[in-house]
Write a protein that holds these residues in place. Structure first.
Motif, PDB file in Angstrom:
ATOM      1  N   ILE A  34      -9.086 -38.485 -27.562  1.00  0.00           N
ATOM      2  CA  ILE A  34      -8.220 -37.543 -26.853  1.00  0.00           C
ATOM      3  C   ILE A  34      -7.564 -36.535 -27.805  1.00  0.00           C
ATOM      4  CG2 ILE A  34      -6.077 -38.915 -26.853  1.00  0.00           C
ATOM      5  CD1 ILE A  34      -7.465 -37.042 -23.825  1.00  0.00           C
ATOM      6  N   VAL A  35      -7.207 -36.978 -29.022  1.00  0.00           N
ATOM      7  CA  VAL A  35      -6.565 -36.067 -29.976  1.00  0.00           C
ATOM      8  C   VAL A  35      -7.588 -35.027 -30.427  1.00  0.00           C
ATOM      9  CG1 VAL A  35      -5.316 -35.853 -32.158  1.00  0.00           C
ATOM     10  CG2 VAL A  35      -4.986 -37.882 -30.731  1.00  0.00           C
ATOM     11  N   GLY A  36      -7.286 -33.780 -30.183  1.00  0.00           N
ATOM     12  CA  GLY A  36      -8.191 -32.688 -30.519  1.00  0.00           C
ATOM     13  C   GLY A  36      -9.065 -32.242 -29.357  1.00  0.00           C
ATOM     14  N   ALA A  37      -9.042 -32.986 -28.252  1.00  0.00           N
ATOM     15  CA  ALA A  37      -9.834 -32.615 -27.066  1.00  0.00           C
ATOM     16  C   ALA A  37      -9.047 -31.622 -26.208  1.00  0.00           C
ATOM     17  CB  ALA A  37     -10.157 -33.863 -26.243  1.00  0.00           C
ATOM     18  N   PRO A  80     -10.606 -36.965 -11.811  1.00  0.00           N
ATOM     19  CA  PRO A  80     -10.091 -35.916 -10.914  1.00  0.00           C
ATOM     20  C   PRO A  80      -8.645 -35.540 -11.270  1.00  0.00           C
ATOM     21  CG  PRO A  80      -9.965 -38.041  -9.818  1.00  0.00           C
ATOM     22  CD  PRO A  80     -10.583 -38.288 -11.173  1.00  0.00           C
ATOM     23  N   TYR A  81      -8.470 -34.533 -12.117  1.00  0.00           N
ATOM     24  CA  TYR A  81      -7.143 -34.119 -12.573  1.00  0.00           C
ATOM     25  C   TYR A  81      -6.360 -33.408 -11.476  1.00  0.00           C
ATOM     26  CZ  TYR A  81      -8.731 -35.139 -17.295  1.00  0.00           C
ATOM     27  OH  TYR A  81      -9.197 -35.766 -18.416  1.00  0.00           O
ATOM     28  N   SER A  82      -5.044 -33.477 -11.584  1.00  0.00           N
ATOM     29  CA  SER A  82      -4.165 -32.756 -10.667  1.00  0.00           C
ATOM     30  C   SER A  82      -4.219 -31.262 -10.999  1.00  0.00           C
ATOM     31  CB  SER A  82      -2.727 -33.252 -10.818  1.00  0.00           C
ATOM     32  OG  SER A  82      -2.231 -32.954 -12.118  1.00  0.00           O
ATOM     33  N   GLU A  83      -3.787 -30.449 -10.062  1.00  0.00           N
ATOM     34  CA  GLU A  83      -3.727 -28.999 -10.294  1.00  0.00           C
ATOM     35  C   GLU A  83      -2.818 -28.686 -11.489  1.00  0.00           C
ATOM     36  OE1 GLU A  83      -5.476 -26.453  -8.943  1.00  0.00           O
ATOM     37  OE2 GLU A  83      -6.613 -28.029  -7.958  1.00  0.00           O
ATOM     38  N   ALA A  84      -1.744 -29.475 -11.642  1.00  0.00           N
ATOM     39  CA  ALA A  84      -0.821 -29.266 -12.760  1.00  0.00           C
ATOM     40  C   ALA A  84      -1.538 -29.416 -14.103  1.00  0.00           C
ATOM     41  CB  ALA A  84       0.334 -30.250 -12.673  1.00  0.00           C
ATOM     42  N   MET A  85      -2.417 -30.401 -14.203  1.00  0.00           N
ATOM     43  CA  MET A  85      -3.154 -30.611 -15.451  1.00  0.00           C
ATOM     44  C   MET A  85      -4.278 -29.595 -15.610  1.00  0.00           C
ATOM     45  SD  MET A  85      -1.537 -32.868 -17.066  1.00  0.00           S
ATOM     46  CE  MET A  85      -2.662 -33.179 -18.422  1.00  0.00           C
ATOM     47  N   ALA A 115      -4.232 -26.618 -14.730  1.00  0.00           N
ATOM     48  CA  ALA A 115      -3.617 -25.360 -15.175  1.00  0.00           C
ATOM     49  C   ALA A 115      -3.436 -25.320 -16.693  1.00  0.00           C
ATOM     50  CB  ALA A 115      -2.270 -25.163 -14.483  1.00  0.00           C
ATOM     51  N   LEU A 116      -3.500 -26.478 -17.343  1.00  0.00           N
ATOM     52  CA  LEU A 116      -3.314 -26.561 -18.799  1.00  0.00           C
ATOM     53  C   LEU A 116      -4.621 -26.726 -19.562  1.00  0.00           C
ATOM     54  CD1 LEU A 116      -0.287 -29.037 -18.763  1.00  0.00           C
ATOM     55  CD2 LEU A 116      -0.203 -26.552 -18.983  1.00  0.00           C
ATOM     56  N   ARG A 117      -5.747 -26.627 -18.878  1.00  0.00           N
ATOM     57  CA  ARG A 117      -7.030 -26.964 -19.511  1.00  0.00           C
ATOM     58  C   ARG A 117      -7.462 -26.018 -20.623  1.00  0.00           C
ATOM     59  NH1 ARG A 117      -9.562 -26.141 -13.939  1.00  0.00           N
ATOM     60  NH2 ARG A 117      -9.613 -23.890 -13.818  1.00  0.00           N
ATOM     61  N   ALA A 132       4.155 -31.267 -17.311  1.00  0.00           N
ATOM     62  CA  ALA A 132       3.236 -30.732 -16.297  1.00  0.00           C
ATOM     63  C   ALA A 132       3.784 -31.077 -14.910  1.00  0.00           C
ATOM     64  CB  ALA A 132       1.842 -31.292 -16.492  1.00  0.00           C
ATOM     65  N   PRO A 133       4.755 -30.298 -14.424  1.00  0.00           N
ATOM     66  CA  PRO A 133       5.321 -30.592 -13.102  1.00  0.00           C
ATOM     67  C   PRO A 133       4.218 -30.650 -12.039  1.00  0.00           C
ATOM     68  CG  PRO A 133       6.616 -28.911 -14.214  1.00  0.00           C
ATOM     69  CD  PRO A 133       5.380 -29.139 -15.047  1.00  0.00           C
TER      70      PRO A 133
END
Length: 161
Positions: free
Chosen positions: A93-96, A105-110, A112-114, A134-135
């Protein structure tokens, strides 16, 4: 005689003040030992939790991070190729990129940070309070209050590659 004493005492006081101010504002911080580092009087004070994470990474305890990660294991997997659980697999995960696991299946909040990367700084803020970072995130974890615990966990996650 008394007037002359007051005059010289006033001049000495003004010179001492001027020398102190000159020292404070004109001496380079780089030439001073750490305990002499001064900031301008008008500089805002950092919040109690505003710690530069990478300074703490130097003293992070990977074993403590591994212990802390055990509580994350209820929702996350940590080994390469292991299936995701309620949350995504955290191997590498570190660096990804954030929200980059194709099987989750990520939330819209996540989503938005992609365009961001999971750096130590990003992980530090995420682990402090995911819903603040990430509200609207689906992750219901309340966060790690202790800054050193956050860095210990990040140090452990850095070993997963």
């Amino acid at each position: 005689m008394k007037g002359r004493f007051l005059f010289f005492a006033s001049v000495a006081l003004l010179l001492a003040l001027a020398a102190g101010l000159g020292f404070r504002f004109f001496v380079s911080k780089q030439t001073l030992p750490p305990f002499f580092h001064l900031s301008p009087i008008t500089a805002p004070r950092p919040a109690a939790d505003a710690i530069i994470p990478n300074d703490m990474l130097n003293v992070a305890d990977v074993q403590n991070g591994q212990q802390l990660a055990k509580s994350c294991g209820a929702c996350h997997s940590f080994h390469e190729g292991e299936a995701r659980k309620v949350g995504p697999n955290l191997f590498g995960i570190v660096g990804a990129r954030i929200a980059s696991r194709s099987d989750f299946p990520y939330s819209e909040a996540m989503l938005a940070l992609r365009d961001r990367i999971w750096t130590t700084d990003e992980l530090y803020e995420w682990l402090r309070d995911p819903s603040d970072y990430a509200p609207g995130t689906k992750m219901s974890y309340g966060g790690l209050a202790d800054p050193q615990d956050r860095m210990d966990l990040i140090a452990y996650l850095m070993t997963l590659k």
